[in-house]
Design a protein around this motif. Structure first.
Motif, PDB file in Angstrom:
ATOM      1  N   ALA A   2      49.840  41.787  41.561  1.00 55.93           N
ATOM      2  CA  ALA A   2      48.637  41.043  41.933  1.00 55.93           C
ATOM      3  C   ALA A   2      47.937  40.537  40.683  1.00 55.93           C
ATOM      4  O   ALA A   2      47.878  41.214  39.669  1.00 55.93           O
ATOM      5  CB  ALA A   2      47.710  41.934  42.737  1.00 55.93           C
ATOM      6  N   LEU A   3      47.402  39.321  40.790  1.00 55.94           N
ATOM      7  CA  LEU A   3      46.687  38.749  39.654  1.00 55.94           C
ATOM      8  C   LEU A   3      45.305  39.366  39.490  1.00 55.94           C
ATOM      9  O   LEU A   3      44.788  39.442  38.385  1.00 55.94           O
ATOM     10  CB  LEU A   3      46.561  37.243  39.825  1.00 55.94           C
ATOM     11  CG  LEU A   3      47.875  36.461  39.751  1.00 55.94           C
ATOM     12  CD1 LEU A   3      47.624  35.005  40.058  1.00 55.94           C
ATOM     13  CD2 LEU A   3      48.481  36.606  38.371  1.00 55.94           C
ATOM     14  N   PHE A   4      44.679  39.744  40.577  1.00 57.45           N
ATOM     15  CA  PHE A   4      43.341  40.322  40.510  1.00 57.45           C
ATOM     16  C   PHE A   4      43.428  41.794  40.887  1.00 57.45           C
ATOM     17  O   PHE A   4      44.015  42.158  41.888  1.00 57.45           O
ATOM     18  CB  PHE A   4      42.398  39.607  41.496  1.00 57.45           C
ATOM     19  CG  PHE A   4      42.220  38.150  41.165  1.00 57.45           C
ATOM     20  CD1 PHE A   4      41.439  37.771  40.094  1.00 57.45           C
ATOM     21  CD2 PHE A   4      42.850  37.162  41.912  1.00 57.45           C
ATOM     22  CE1 PHE A   4      41.277  36.442  39.796  1.00 57.45           C
ATOM     23  CE2 PHE A   4      42.698  35.839  41.613  1.00 57.45           C
ATOM     24  CZ  PHE A   4      41.907  35.463  40.542  1.00 57.45           C
ATOM     25  N   ARG A   5      42.849  42.583  40.066  1.00 65.63           N
ATOM     26  CA  ARG A   5      42.822  44.005  40.376  1.00 65.63           C
ATOM     27  C   ARG A   5      41.439  44.387  40.859  1.00 65.63           C
ATOM     28  O   ARG A   5      40.457  43.831  40.389  1.00 65.63           O
ATOM     29  CB  ARG A   5      43.120  44.831  39.123  1.00 65.63           C
ATOM     30  CG  ARG A   5      44.579  44.802  38.751  1.00 65.63           C
ATOM     31  CD  ARG A   5      44.812  45.814  37.678  1.00 65.63           C
ATOM     32  NE  ARG A   5      45.463  45.112  36.573  1.00 65.63           N
ATOM     33  CZ  ARG A   5      45.557  45.567  35.350  1.00 65.63           C
ATOM     34  NH1 ARG A   5      45.023  46.712  35.033  1.00 65.63           N
ATOM     35  NH2 ARG A   5      46.176  44.892  34.438  1.00 65.63           N
ATOM     36  N   VAL A  13      33.395  45.448  34.029  1.00 65.74           N
ATOM     37  CA  VAL A  13      33.426  44.210  34.793  1.00 65.74           C
ATOM     38  C   VAL A  13      32.464  43.231  34.115  1.00 65.74           C
ATOM     39  O   VAL A  13      31.280  43.506  33.983  1.00 65.74           O
ATOM     40  CB  VAL A  13      33.003  44.449  36.256  1.00 65.74           C
ATOM     41  CG1 VAL A  13      32.973  43.131  37.011  1.00 65.74           C
ATOM     42  CG2 VAL A  13      33.932  45.427  36.912  1.00 65.74           C
ATOM     43  N   ALA A  14      32.988  42.111  33.668  1.00 68.97           N
ATOM     44  CA  ALA A  14      32.176  41.116  32.961  1.00 68.97           C
ATOM     45  C   ALA A  14      31.830  39.982  33.918  1.00 68.97           C
ATOM     46  O   ALA A  14      32.586  39.037  34.084  1.00 68.97           O
ATOM     47  CB  ALA A  14      32.914  40.596  31.746  1.00 68.97           C
TER      48      ALA A  14
END
Length: 134
Positions: A2-5, A13-14
């Motif tokens: 997955a590209l987003f975790r 988290v920015a």
């Protein structure tokens, strides 16, 4: 893979939340709008000064303008075209010891006409001008 975790523990988290930033900008915009409208006065509220009575009358060439676009130089009618008016003004100013032009215009004379005549007066060699008032 997955590209987003998903957010997991221990990772930073920015993200930038722009909602409070836009609120601050809108408040500043409103403050500036209110202060500038309070500082700037409209032209309709201008209180013009009154002409004081003076014993001395300005001496020089008298140019009178009427609402019907007639021009008089020292009470002599002159054609209102630029060439004729400029030559008469040049001749009259050459004979006058004071190189001042007194402009007497009716209330209904258009400002553009006054500016045109003042330009011709300047080209004719006047060193100054005065406006006649009651």
């Amino acid at each position: 893979m997955a590209l987003f975790r998903a957010h997991t523990r221990g990772h930073i988290v920015a993200e930038i939340n722009v909602t409070p930033l836009t609120d601050v900008f809108l408040v500043l915009l409103i403050i500036f709008m209110i202060t500038t409208s309070a500082m700037v006065r409209p032209a309709a509220d201008v209180d013009l000064p009154k002409a004081a009575e003076s014993e001395e009358q300005p001496k020089g060439v008298l140019v009178t303008m009427t609402p019907s676009h007639e021009v008089f130089v020292n009470e002599r009618p002159v054609p209102s075209d630029d060439a004729s008016l400029a030559s008469v003004l040049r001749d009259t100013l050459a004979r006058s010891p004071d190189k001042v032009v007194v402009l007497a215009g009716d209330r209904q004379v258009i400002l553009g006409e006054v500016v045109r005549v003042l330009g011709l007066v300047k080209e004719a060699g006047a060193t100054g001008f005065a406006l006649a008032s009651e």
